[in-house]
Structures are given as structure tokens and as C-alpha cells.
Design a protein around this motif. Structure first.
Motif, PDB file in Angstrom:
ATOM      1  N   UNK A 147      23.343   4.481  -1.081  1.00 57.86           N
ATOM      2  CA  UNK A 147      23.009   3.060  -0.941  1.00 57.86           C
ATOM      3  C   UNK A 147      24.093   2.179  -1.566  1.00 57.86           C
ATOM      4  N   UNK A 148      24.538   2.594  -2.749  1.00 62.15           N
ATOM      5  CA  UNK A 148      25.549   1.807  -3.467  1.00 62.15           C
ATOM      6  C   UNK A 148      26.862   1.786  -2.687  1.00 62.15           C
ATOM      7  N   UNK A 149      27.274   2.945  -2.183  1.00 60.25           N
ATOM      8  CA  UNK A 149      28.541   3.035  -1.447  1.00 60.25           C
ATOM      9  C   UNK A 149      28.523   2.203  -0.166  1.00 60.25           C
ATOM     10  N   UNK A 150      27.348   2.020   0.416  1.00 63.02           N
ATOM     11  CA  UNK A 150      27.230   1.223   1.639  1.00 63.02           C
ATOM     12  C   UNK A 150      27.076  -0.269   1.351  1.00 63.02           C
ATOM     13  N   UNK A 151      27.074  -0.606   0.071  1.00 64.80           N
ATOM     14  CA  UNK A 151      27.034  -2.014  -0.302  1.00 64.80           C
ATOM     15  C   UNK A 151      25.652  -2.628  -0.364  1.00 64.80           C
ATOM     16  N   UNK A 152      24.613  -1.790  -0.385  1.00 64.57           N
ATOM     17  CA  UNK A 152      23.243  -2.319  -0.371  1.00 64.57           C
ATOM     18  C   UNK A 152      22.790  -2.818  -1.737  1.00 64.57           C
ATOM     19  N   UNK A 153      23.581  -2.566  -2.774  1.00 66.63           N
ATOM     20  CA  UNK A 153      23.176  -2.929  -4.132  1.00 66.63           C
ATOM     21  C   UNK A 153      23.970  -4.105  -4.689  1.00 66.63           C
ATOM     22  N   UNK A 154      24.710  -4.806  -3.851  1.00 65.65           N
ATOM     23  CA  UNK A 154      25.618  -5.845  -4.337  1.00 65.65           C
ATOM     24  C   UNK A 154      24.904  -6.972  -5.073  1.00 65.65           C
ATOM     25  N   UNK A 155      23.652  -7.245  -4.692  1.00 66.43           N
ATOM     26  CA  UNK A 155      22.924  -8.350  -5.323  1.00 66.43           C
ATOM     27  C   UNK A 155      22.192  -7.919  -6.588  1.00 66.43           C
ATOM     28  N   UNK A 156      22.347  -6.660  -6.984  1.00 65.14           N
ATOM     29  CA  UNK A 156      21.614  -6.127  -8.132  1.00 65.14           C
ATOM     30  C   UNK A 156      22.549  -6.013  -9.332  1.00 65.14           C
TER      31      UNK A 156
ATOM     32  N   UNK B 209       0.807  -1.225   0.000  1.00 58.71           N
ATOM     33  CA  UNK B 209       0.000   0.000   0.000  1.00 58.71           C
ATOM     34  C   UNK B 209       0.838   1.273   0.000  1.00 58.71           C
ATOM     35  N   UNK B 210       2.052   1.247   0.558  1.00 62.73           N
ATOM     36  CA  UNK B 210       2.877   2.447   0.429  1.00 62.73           C
ATOM     37  C   UNK B 210       3.370   2.586  -1.008  1.00 62.73           C
ATOM     38  N   UNK B 211       3.635   1.464  -1.668  1.00 65.11           N
ATOM     39  CA  UNK B 211       4.025   1.527  -3.074  1.00 65.11           C
ATOM     40  C   UNK B 211       2.847   1.977  -3.940  1.00 65.11           C
ATOM     41  N   UNK B 212       1.648   1.571  -3.555  1.00 64.70           N
ATOM     42  CA  UNK B 212       0.462   2.020  -4.287  1.00 64.70           C
ATOM     43  C   UNK B 212       0.284   3.525  -4.136  1.00 64.70           C
ATOM     44  N   UNK B 213       0.476   4.038  -2.919  1.00 62.54           N
ATOM     45  CA  UNK B 213       0.342   5.477  -2.687  1.00 62.54           C
ATOM     46  C   UNK B 213       1.353   6.259  -3.514  1.00 62.54           C
TER      47      UNK B 213
ATOM     48  N   UNK C 223       7.685   6.679   2.292  1.00 64.20           N
ATOM     49  CA  UNK C 223       8.107   5.392   1.736  1.00 64.20           C
ATOM     50  C   UNK C 223       9.610   5.174   1.953  1.00 64.20           C
ATOM     51  N   UNK C 224      10.405   6.198   1.696  1.00 61.63           N
ATOM     52  CA  UNK C 224      11.857   6.097   1.869  1.00 61.63           C
ATOM     53  C   UNK C 224      12.203   5.734   3.302  1.00 61.63           C
ATOM     54  N   UNK C 225      11.609   6.426   4.259  1.00 62.47           N
ATOM     55  CA  UNK C 225      11.889   6.160   5.670  1.00 62.47           C
ATOM     56  C   UNK C 225      11.464   4.745   6.071  1.00 62.47           C
TER      57      UNK C 225
ATOM     58  N   UNK D 207      16.342  -2.817   1.254  1.00 60.47           N
ATOM     59  CA  UNK D 207      17.169  -2.031   0.338  1.00 60.47           C
ATOM     60  C   UNK D 207      16.746  -2.180  -1.118  1.00 60.47           C
ATOM     61  N   UNK D 208      16.158  -3.318  -1.469  1.00 60.23           N
ATOM     62  CA  UNK D 208      15.693  -3.494  -2.851  1.00 60.23           C
ATOM     63  C   UNK D 208      14.628  -2.460  -3.187  1.00 60.23           C
ATOM     64  N   UNK D 209      13.651  -2.298  -2.287  1.00 57.75           N
ATOM     65  CA  UNK D 209      12.592  -1.319  -2.529  1.00 57.75           C
ATOM     66  C   UNK D 209      13.089   0.110  -2.341  1.00 57.75           C
ATOM     67  N   UNK D 210      14.013   0.308  -1.410  1.00 59.91           N
ATOM     68  CA  UNK D 210      14.579   1.647  -1.224  1.00 59.91           C
ATOM     69  C   UNK D 210      15.332   2.091  -2.472  1.00 59.91           C
ATOM     70  N   UNK D 211      16.105   1.188  -3.047  1.00 59.72           N
ATOM     71  CA  UNK D 211      16.857   1.497  -4.273  1.00 59.72           C
ATOM     72  C   UNK D 211      15.904   1.745  -5.437  1.00 59.72           C
ATOM     73  N   UNK D 212      14.888   0.895  -5.552  1.00 58.32           N
ATOM     74  CA  UNK D 212      13.895   1.087  -6.615  1.00 58.32           C
ATOM     75  C   UNK D 212      13.240   2.456  -6.507  1.00 58.32           C
ATOM     76  N   UNK D 213      12.870   2.846  -5.287  1.00 58.90           N
ATOM     77  CA  UNK D 213      12.245   4.152  -5.070  1.00 58.90           C
ATOM     78  C   UNK D 213      13.189   5.276  -5.461  1.00 58.90           C
ATOM     79  N   UNK D 214      14.448   5.181  -5.039  1.00 60.98           N
ATOM     80  CA  UNK D 214      15.416   6.232  -5.356  1.00 60.98           C
ATOM     81  C   UNK D 214      15.620   6.363  -6.864  1.00 60.98           C
TER      82      UNK D 214
END
Length: 214
Positions: A188-197, A134-138, A152-154, A162-169
Motif C-alpha cells: 500500500x505504501x509503495x503504491x502511494x496510498x498512505x501519502x495523507x497519513x 459491520x465488516x469492521x465490527x465482525x 474485509x481486506x477485499x 485505503x485508510x481502512x485497508x491500511x488500518x486493517x493491515x
């Protein structure tokens, strides 16, 4: 303040108050109700809607529900949403959910408000997947609405989604061209949250960033 903002914040009743109409809003609206009711062709829906707001603000939720259940004009979808809000305040969460989901409307602000209310309930009841839905719908419905993307970001960051946070960004960076969203993505990338993407996932975002810089 627009009419939609008044309906959303439950301040429509203030339109009936003036220097000539003094006293507590309940009395003012009660007098107006009796005056309107005395007409050959009475239209009581607007006054009932306003009365429901005043009862709600004074935590008389049952009275508010009674008033809002008797709205039969264009405010009916908003009245129904307000009924859901009253059930929420009474702790009747499933009834509130059912009420929100039963509302049929093309109004974008109302659709967004409903999505945000359901988001709040599903956070409270620890139903994370539904909260995400529902937050993604909003955001999808109305990304410019009252800091909905910030909410949504918070939410995504707090639950380390992180997958949804990155998508939102990425989506907001592309949509708005805002350097702040690109900075968020880089963080996000510098902190290593995107390694699986896969790196290709960021291609459109990089193109927009280059256009923005150039």
C-alpha cells in the motif's frame, strides 16, 4: 463439525439422520416430531429447529420461519437469526435487518454471523458506511473467524478505501505477527496510498516488524 458450525450452516438436522432413519429428512423429522409430541412432557424445539433448516434448504422459507418462530430453548437466538436469513432470501431486506438487530446474544460466533449478514445486506443496498461499520465490527469481534479479515481486506481494496485497508493491515500485522500483512502494508505504501497519513501512525507496526525479523 462443532454444534455452532452446524447451526451456522443449517446442518443440525443431519444429527437426526442415520442408517436406521432413512428417507427424506422432512419425513424423518416429521415422524420424530409425532413421536416426541406423543410424550407426556414433549420437547419439540430441537426438532422444529431441524425442520426449519430442511424447509430453508428446500426454499420453503415461510414454513421455515413458522418453525423457527416456535423455538423456546437455547437455540432461540440462532432460530431468530435464521428467520432473518429467510426474510433475506424472500427479498424482505428491512424485515431481515430488523430481525438481526433484535437478537440479544453473548455467543461470539452468532454475533459475528449477524454482523456479516448485515454487512452483506448493506453492500447490496449500496449503504457503504453501514457496510463498513459491520465488516469492521465482525473483524473486531472475531478476527479469526472464517476468513473475515480476508473479506474485509477485499472489500476495502475494491472500493479503494485505503485508510481502512491500511488500518486493517496494521492491526492484523500487529495482532498476528504475520509477514503477509506487513507485505500488504508495504505494498500500500509503495503504491502511494498512505501519502495523507502521518508517519507516526506506522510506528507500532514498524516495531512489531523489527521484532518479527529479529
Amino acid at each position: 463439525m462443532t454444534a455452532e458450525n452446524q447451526w451456522s450452516k443449517k446442518t443440525f438436522f443431519e444429527t437426526y439422520l442415520s442408517e436406521e432413519r432413512t428417507g427424506h429428512p422432512i419425513k424423518v423429522l416429521g415422524d420424530l416430531f409425532m413421536e416426541e409430541n406423543g410424550k407426556d412432557v414433549a420437547d419439540l424445539s430441537y426438532i422444529r429447529f431441524a425442520q426449519g433448516e430442511v424447509y430453508f434448504h428446500n426454499k420453503d422459507y415461510e414454513a421455515a420461519i413458522f418453525k423457527w418462530e416456535h423455538i423456546s430453548n437455547e437455540l432461540e437466538p440462532w432460530a431468530k437469526k435464521n428467520v432473518g436469513d429467510a426474510y433475506y432470501e424472500l427479498g424482505l431486506l428491512q424485515t431481515a435487518i430488523d430481525t438481526y438487530k433484535s437478537i440479544q446474544t453473548d455467543n461470539l460466533v452468532l454475533q459475528t454471523e449477524i454482523a456479516l449478514q448485515l454487512f452483506s445486506i448493506f453492500i447490496e443496498t449500496d449503504k457503504q458506511e453501514l457496510a463498513i461499520k459491520y465488516i469492521k465490527k465482525a473483524v473486531s469481534l472475531n478476527p479469526d473467524y472464517e476468513n473475515v479479515t480476508g473479506i474485509a481486506k477485499r472489500f476495502f481494496e475494491e472500493r479503494e478505501d485505503w485508510a481502512n485497508a491500511i488500518e486493517l493491515a496494521i492491526e492484523e500485522g500487529i495482532r498476528t505477527g504475520s509477514i503477509e500483512w506487513f507485505d500488504t502494508l508495504i505494498g500500500y505504501i509503495e503504491k502511494g496510498y498512505s501519502q495523507a497519513i502521518h508517519p507516526d501512525y506506522f510506528s507500532n507496526s514498524l516495531l512489531v516488524t523489527c521484532q518479527f525479523i529479529l
